[in-house]
Design a protein around this motif. Sequence first.
Motif, mmCIF file in Angstrom:
data_model
loop_
_atom_site.group_PDB
_atom_site.id
_atom_site.type_symbol
_atom_site.label_atom_id
_atom_site.label_comp_id
_atom_site.label_asym_id
_atom_site.label_seq_id
_atom_site.Cartn_x
_atom_site.Cartn_y
_atom_site.Cartn_z
ATOM 1 N N ASP A 1 0.806 -1.205 0.000
ATOM 2 C CA ASP A 1 0.000 0.000 0.000
ATOM 3 C C ASP A 1 0.844 1.262 0.000
ATOM 4 O OD1 ASP A 1 -2.738 0.976 0.210
ATOM 5 O OD2 ASP A 1 -2.105 1.820 2.123
ATOM 6 N N TYR B 1 3.804 4.261 -0.895
ATOM 7 C CA TYR B 1 4.275 5.010 -2.052
ATOM 8 C C TYR B 1 5.525 4.356 -2.649
ATOM 9 C CZ TYR B 1 1.041 8.695 -0.630
ATOM 10 O OH TYR B 1 -0.080 9.404 -0.316
ATOM 11 N N HIS C 1 4.366 1.797 -4.981
ATOM 12 C CA HIS C 1 3.779 2.424 -6.164
ATOM 13 C C HIS C 1 4.869 2.845 -7.143
ATOM 14 C CE1 HIS C 1 0.953 4.779 -8.555
ATOM 15 N NE2 HIS C 1 1.838 5.766 -8.529
ATOM 16 N N THR D 1 -7.942 8.857 1.919
ATOM 17 C CA THR D 1 -7.081 7.873 1.259
ATOM 18 C C THR D 1 -7.900 6.924 0.390
ATOM 19 O OG1 THR D 1 -5.532 7.960 3.127
ATOM 20 C CG2 THR D 1 -5.357 6.072 1.642
ATOM 21 N N ALA E 1 -9.450 8.668 -2.767
ATOM 22 C CA ALA E 1 -8.464 9.120 -3.746
ATOM 23 C C ALA E 1 -8.227 8.080 -4.842
ATOM 24 C CB ALA E 1 -7.151 9.449 -3.048
ATOM 25 N N SER E 2 -8.525 6.817 -4.552
ATOM 26 C CA SER E 2 -8.270 5.759 -5.526
ATOM 27 C C SER E 2 -9.553 5.189 -6.133
ATOM 28 C CB SER E 2 -7.471 4.623 -4.864
ATOM 29 O OG SER E 2 -8.193 4.076 -3.777
ATOM 30 N N SER F 1 -12.886 4.837 -8.598
ATOM 31 C CA SER F 1 -13.255 5.151 -9.977
ATOM 32 C C SER F 1 -14.779 5.218 -10.065
ATOM 33 C CB SER F 1 -12.669 4.122 -10.952
ATOM 34 O OG SER F 1 -12.990 2.807 -10.529
#
Length: 427
Positions: A58, A60, A63, A333, A336-337, A339
């Motif tokens: 999870d 950064y 990512h 959080t 933010a992800s 859709s």
Amino acid sequence: MTEQALSEMYKFITDHVAIGIHAIDKNGQTIIINSKMKELKGITDDDAQQKIMSSMNDSYLYHVLKTKKAMKNVKQTLWNQLGSEVVLRSDITPIVANEHLIGVIEFAQDITERELLAYQPLRRYGQPLTFDIITAVSPKMKTVIHRARMVALNREPVLLYGESGTGKDMVAEGIHHELIPKNEQFITLLCRHDEQAVLEQLIKVIDTKEQTTLFCDRIEYVSLDMQEKMLELFHAHYTEHIFIASVGEDPIELIAKGQLLKELYYFFASVTIHVPSLSERKEDITPFVSDYFRRYRQDTGSKLKGLSEKVDMLFAQYDWPGNLKELEVLLDTITASLSNEQMIEFDMLPVYFRWKMQNNKLEEAQKPQFLADASKDIQPLQSFMQEAEQYYLKNALEMFEGNISQTAKALGLSRQSLQYRLKKFSE
């Protein structure tokens, strides 16, 4: 210089710089995490590997590892071991050698003081925070709002106390908007560390011709000498401005510990309001989430309806050490992800939060049978290790909803290795 001496020099440098450093290799395994980074992220030496592994999917770092694209000036809000809010600004960069990605490194700087040591109007959600906006379903929070309305009616100084993140700032602004006649501005002065800056800001506000509601947040953070200077200013100007202050604990206990000036407490003592922790008013969780999602739909046009039954139940079970602020940051959080999802399911929660929920369940559950107990004989170490491994893998797999690849990556194993171990235990 020998390789060992050079290694010791690198270790000394990384452990004594003022920034946090965390580096992983191309497989996601930690190769460097310095003392400052552990301090910033609340990781102790005992639980370092567990926390790093559990949050890896999870983070950064992961990512950037997947995308191979650097992330600059990333701001993160965390809660340390003491439950205090920490704000970090990070640069996360892929490490490339001979045109091949060999890892990722994060440099993190503590900007908590820079973020919080400032006075500014509180404008959350893009509009004034009135009592009508604050979510208050529980009897305890309704009592807080009722008493705060009375304070506004009488234009009295007030001391708010409660844990970090409970919403003391929201109550303070609510009082400001309830005043009759209205004050011209609401100013938040966060009393952290730099006492001279705090005093200068206070004098600047008091000297203004505008009638001001001044909220001094966490006033116990400044020294008793500085509190005495602030008290003199309060006494001299209380007819011109409204003064509100907050502390993080019971003020009587702070006085006993020498962190709060007794005379300063007396100035506010006519009205002292306790803002309860979120764990004391869990009835407010679901309505707060609903209000958050309603605003999210209005702002984005999303069709998001809310939490799944499982997630709603987990939110109700969790203790929320960061209180309302932690819940709000978690929702930020999650959204933010998003859709086009309509419900927040368990696998959409950040991995670090799922891990904390898993630990909560383990702590509340009865002690696992494989652990040594005085009431039964000690078993051979090899048998114990096998049972412990089986138990740990089973729970890790449940946390990732049976996903072998994600579980293996979090545990630092290859997919084949995890499958082999699971097959061995099933035979």
